[in-house]
Design an enzyme around this catalytic site. Structure first.
Site, PDB file in Angstrom:
ATOM      1  N   ARG A 120      -0.881   0.391  -6.525  1.00 34.89           N
ATOM      2  CA  ARG A 120      -1.942  -0.464  -7.058  1.00 34.89           C
ATOM      3  C   ARG A 120      -1.361  -1.354  -8.143  1.00 34.89           C
ATOM      4  O   ARG A 120      -1.258  -0.983  -9.307  1.00 34.89           O
ATOM      5  CB  ARG A 120      -3.082   0.412  -7.580  1.00 34.89           C
ATOM      6  CG  ARG A 120      -4.389  -0.318  -7.746  1.00 34.89           C
ATOM      7  CD  ARG A 120      -5.533   0.658  -7.822  1.00 34.89           C
ATOM      8  NE  ARG A 120      -5.743   1.350  -6.546  1.00 34.89           N
ATOM      9  CZ  ARG A 120      -6.495   2.430  -6.402  1.00 34.89           C
ATOM     10  NH1 ARG A 120      -7.120   2.932  -7.429  1.00 34.89           N
ATOM     11  NH2 ARG A 120      -6.628   2.991  -5.213  1.00 34.89           N
ATOM     12  N   SER A 157      -1.763   5.353  -5.429  1.00 32.75           N
ATOM     13  CA  SER A 157      -1.701   4.108  -4.668  1.00 32.75           C
ATOM     14  C   SER A 157      -0.717   3.118  -5.281  1.00 32.75           C
ATOM     15  O   SER A 157      -0.481   3.120  -6.492  1.00 32.75           O
ATOM     16  CB  SER A 157      -3.088   3.457  -4.608  1.00 32.75           C
ATOM     17  OG  SER A 157      -4.014   4.303  -3.973  1.00 32.75           O
ATOM     18  N   ASP A 168       0.864  -1.164   0.000  1.00 33.67           N
ATOM     19  CA  ASP A 168       0.000   0.000   0.000  1.00 33.67           C
ATOM     20  C   ASP A 168       0.905   1.220   0.000  1.00 33.67           C
ATOM     21  O   ASP A 168       1.924   1.247   0.700  1.00 33.67           O
ATOM     22  CB  ASP A 168      -0.911   0.012   1.231  1.00 33.67           C
ATOM     23  CG  ASP A 168      -1.965   1.100   1.147  1.00 33.67           C
ATOM     24  OD1 ASP A 168      -3.111   0.787   0.769  1.00 33.67           O
ATOM     25  OD2 ASP A 168      -1.643   2.261   1.447  1.00 33.67           O
TER      26      ASP A 168
END
Length: 794
Positions: free
Chosen positions: A677, A675, A193
């Protein structure tokens, strides 16, 4: 102001003369997995000092003490840190891995392909991203557990099988739990994260990564990072009144922009540090992600010792204190040099409000009303939200409650909806015991579950439709404010600020209200003015744990007999098939899309409702780049086939994949901001992408692309961006040579651009591929490469 390569002289003496302490610094009984291996780290650092012979910043001391082989990583130093910082790739051995539930699915699916019976380092799973906020903690949590049962069961079974600590839904937000349980001065941790740097508030080096990076650490594979430069932030003075730690980082974001920290670790120092609470430091480190920094950290303070003791880790606090007393390990060496220094006077700093749509548009509260009118922003606020991983500490909550109690005593009620998100079960239980939740709910606040909720798009908002075309403003204590991030509505303007400012704002609802100077007129015509908020750093009666069911076993052992099953018909989970290895040929790719402006990981792989597909690569890939703006037409989620027909972006990707047409995307600066991600790299690879050509990358995203076998390139001349259009063919000319040289070809590739009319020209592009990253590319992905190594070693 900024200054290049300044020298600081902290009070702590240089470590090089103090590393001969004989204590073994043995981990206390019951805390083995939560105590950094200080004796090993200090031995490593002795070798580093022998090689470099230079004073080091705190960030470098922690980072370099985790080198797998200092002699190898620092071989090209030649007596100068400038030859390492921003130049050399470091191979590191992190101490711990933390994974949130959305990203843990793909990380664990990748780990499973390696065939290992347990993880090499301690790890934890945190169920915080899949819980939707709407009506309140009890109702929302029950609904989310029911909706996500398949995923939570999968994660829990993985935890049991591999000996990974499992923090179930409702236990809290990953970063708050890490701060309360795992972060320790001198620790090096990876987290799946981007706000993992929150742990730097307790003196750790904690870095946000994608799942494939986490698998490196989980499997004991050396983790690679280009040695960061170090940006020093000197804090002077002390905070008072309405100014809070949040204002330090929102102010810095305005100074440095979302790209200003790229390639740097941010290290705070100066006498102003001593006035900050541990959780305040964590808030500052948390939002270092918003300036693109690799991570942020603080030197060891009394506040750290107090926080360790308050969070039931007194034995660790004693070891930390001894290590620092003996060696000075946990502060910068005397004479250490920073590449840049920024100075912030806490005594003159005022509260800031950042936004909309970007976290670096920073406005002092004294100017915000005038700016909001000049920019034609909505003049009423529609909702206020506090909490999140950034601001959900006891101190944050107690300051907000102090303001609400003032208003309640004056007979005021909030004019707009107000939502409160506790960061963990420990925080929730403690503020409930101390009456803070009674204050919140007594004033009509909705207290949500201990989870991310609205901060990351898990907000089932009912007052404004997602499809509304009218602008509305919300005030939050969150960390990001990209379009549609919080409620799915592209017209919602999220203004980031401290919990104090949010709480005061709900009683006015007027964008021009400045609680530092302004009063609120009551129904009886009298004026009410808040006094500055007050809150305790730590609860006077200590923290309480709360409900036992939210706490996992402290030292879980792997249970090989546990079966981790994934149904072939599931639409939530899908076992992975390896990506194909590189075929040894040059890449020839068609430009599927030329992206305009900001393109964050929210644009590339949207969150919100899509989070439910995090464990199903095929399904979640249907969101790829749906938030991106087509430079040539101004349309969102629209790309054009070679015959001129319009498609949704992922639909055209799927079509070209079926046609065996490799594609690439061309974009502007800081591509992949936001993020950590991983799906923003996984999905393009899965859908047939092979190359990205941009003006610049955000650090985590560029690494994630490399991990998935993509080729990330940047323009040597940014004006070449203007020469490329959708449908052009971009073909590498010397990729094979670069691969043969293990990436060591000067960092440049030539790409031939073939226009639709057949005309051609060459452009120069830059790459940052290391030898290991070349191996990932050749194997098809980092996981393929790790799996191959494990098979060879078996």
């Amino acid at each position: 102001m900024l200054a290049a390569r300044q020298t600081i002289r902290p009070r702590t003496a240089g470590i090089s003369s103090r590393l001969l302490a004989t204590s073994s610094y043995t981990a206390p009984t019951g805390f083995a997995s939560r105590t950094p291996p200080y004796a090993h780290l200090l031995a490593n650092l002795r070798e580093v000092n022998h090689i470099l012979g230079k004073p080091l910043t705190l960030a470098e001391k922690i980072l370099y003490s985790h080198l797998c082989n200092p002699a190898e990583s620092l071989a090209n130093a030649n007596g100068s840190l400038a030859n390492i910082r921003g130049q050399e790739y470091l191979k590191l051995s992190p101490d711990r891995v933390a994974m949130q539930d959305a990203s843990a699915q793909m990380a664990l699916l990748q780990f499973m392909t390696c065939g290992m019976p347990l993880t090499v380092v301690p790890a934890s799973i945190h169920c915080d991203h899949l819980i939707v906020g709407k009506e309140g903690a009890e109702t929302d949590l029950a609904a989310s557990i029911s909706t996500n049962k398949e995923v939570f069961d999968f994660l829990e079974s993985c935890g049991a099988k591999y000996g990974i600590q499992f923090w179930g839904p409702g236990s809290g937000i990953i970063h708050q739990i890490v701060l309360e349980n795992f972060s320790v001065p001198g620790l090096m941790m990876l987290g799946t994260d981007s706000h993992t740097p929150n742990a730097g508030g307790l003196g750790a080096i904690a870095i946000g990564v994608g799942g494939a990076d986490a698998v490196d650490a989980l499997t004991g594979t050396p983790w690679e990072l280009k040695a960061p430069k170090v940006l020093g932030v000197k804090l002077t003075g002390h905070l008072s009144g309405w100014t809070s730690p949040k204002d330090v980082i929102t102010h810095l974001a305005g100074l440095l922009t979302v790209r200003g920290g790229t390639g740097y670790i941010v290290e705070y120092f100066g006498e102003g540090v001593e006035s900050l609470s541990c959780t305040g430091m964590a808030t500052i480190c948390n939002m270092g992600a918003e300036i693109g920094a690799t991570t942020s950290t603080f030197p060891y303070q009394l506040a750290h010792k107090r926080y360790l003791e308050a969070t039931h880790r007194a034995p660790i606090a004693a070891i930390v204190d001894q290590v620092h007393r003996d060696t000075g390990f946990l502060a910068a060496d005397a004479g250490a040099q920073y590449d840049k220094v920024v100075e912030v006077n806490l005594s003159t700093l005022e509260p800031h409000v950042n936004g909309p749509f970007t976290p670096d548009l920073s406005t002092p509260i004294s100017q915000f009303g005038a700016v909001s009118k000049a920019e034609n922003w909505p003049q009423t606020v529609s909702a206020g939200l506090i909490g999140s991983c950034t601001n959900s500490s006891y101190q944050d909550m107690s300051r907000a409650a102090h303001l609400m109690q003032q208003a309640a005593d004056a007979g005021l009620r909030p004019k707009i909806p107000f939502f409160v998100t506790p960061g963990s079960e420990q925080i929730r239980a403690t503020i409930a015991r101390d009456g803070l939740i009674d204050v919140f709910e007594g004033q009509g606040a909705i207290v949500l579950a201990n989870a991310c909720g609205p901060c990351i798009g898990q907000w089932d908002r009912t007052d404004i439709a997602k499809t509304s075309s009218e602008s509305n403003a919300i005030f939050t204590s969150f960390n990001r404010n990209f379009r549609a991030r919080n409620d799915g509505n592209r017209e919602t303007m999220n203004f980031l600020t401290s919990p104090d400012m949010v709480t005061a704002m709900i009683y006015s609802g007027d964008m021009g209200f400045n609680p530092v100077t302004d009063s609120i007129t009551k129904e009886d015509g009298t004026a009410f003015k808040f006094v500055p908020p007050h809150g305790d750093d730590l609860p006077g009666q200590g923290f309480i744990a709360g409900r036992a069911e939210f706490y996992p076993e402290a030292e879980p052992q792997p249970q090989p007999s546990v079966e981790v099953s994934v149904s072939p018909t599931s639409d939530r989970l899908q076992l992975l098939e390896p990506f194909p290895a590189w075929n040894g040929e040059e890449l020839a790719t068609s430009v599927l899309l030329k992206v305009e402006g900001k393109c964050t990981t929210d644009h590339i792989s949207a969150a919100g409702v899509w989070l439910k597909y995090k464990g199903h690569l095929e399904n979640i890939s249907n969101n790829t780049l749906i938030g991106a703006v087509n430079k040539e037409t101004g349309e969102v989620n629209t790309a054009y086939d070679l015959d001129g027909l319009a498609y949704g972006i992922p639909e055209l990707m799927i079509k070209w994949k079926k046609e065996h047409r490799p594609w690439c995307v061309v974009a502007e600066h800081n591509y992949g901001e936001g993020s950590a991600r991983e799906h923003a790299a996984l999905s393009p690879k899965f859908l047939g992408g092979s190359m990205l050509l941009v003006k610049s990358f955000a650090r985590i995203h560029e690494t994630n692309l490399k991990k998935q076998g993509m080729l990330p390139l940047t323009f040597a001349d940014e004006t070449d961006y203007d020469r490329i259009q959708g449908g052009d063919v971009l073909a590498t000319k010397d990729l094979a040579d670069m691969i043969a040289r293990d990436g060591n070809n000067g960092g440049v590739l030539t790409v031939t651009v073939t226009k639709r009319d057949g005309t051609q020209f060459d452009i120069q592009c830059k790459h940052t591929m290391s030898k290991d990253q070349v191996d990932f590319f050749k194997a098809g992905s980092a996981i393929n490469h790790i799996g191959n190594l494990k098979k060879q070693a078996a």
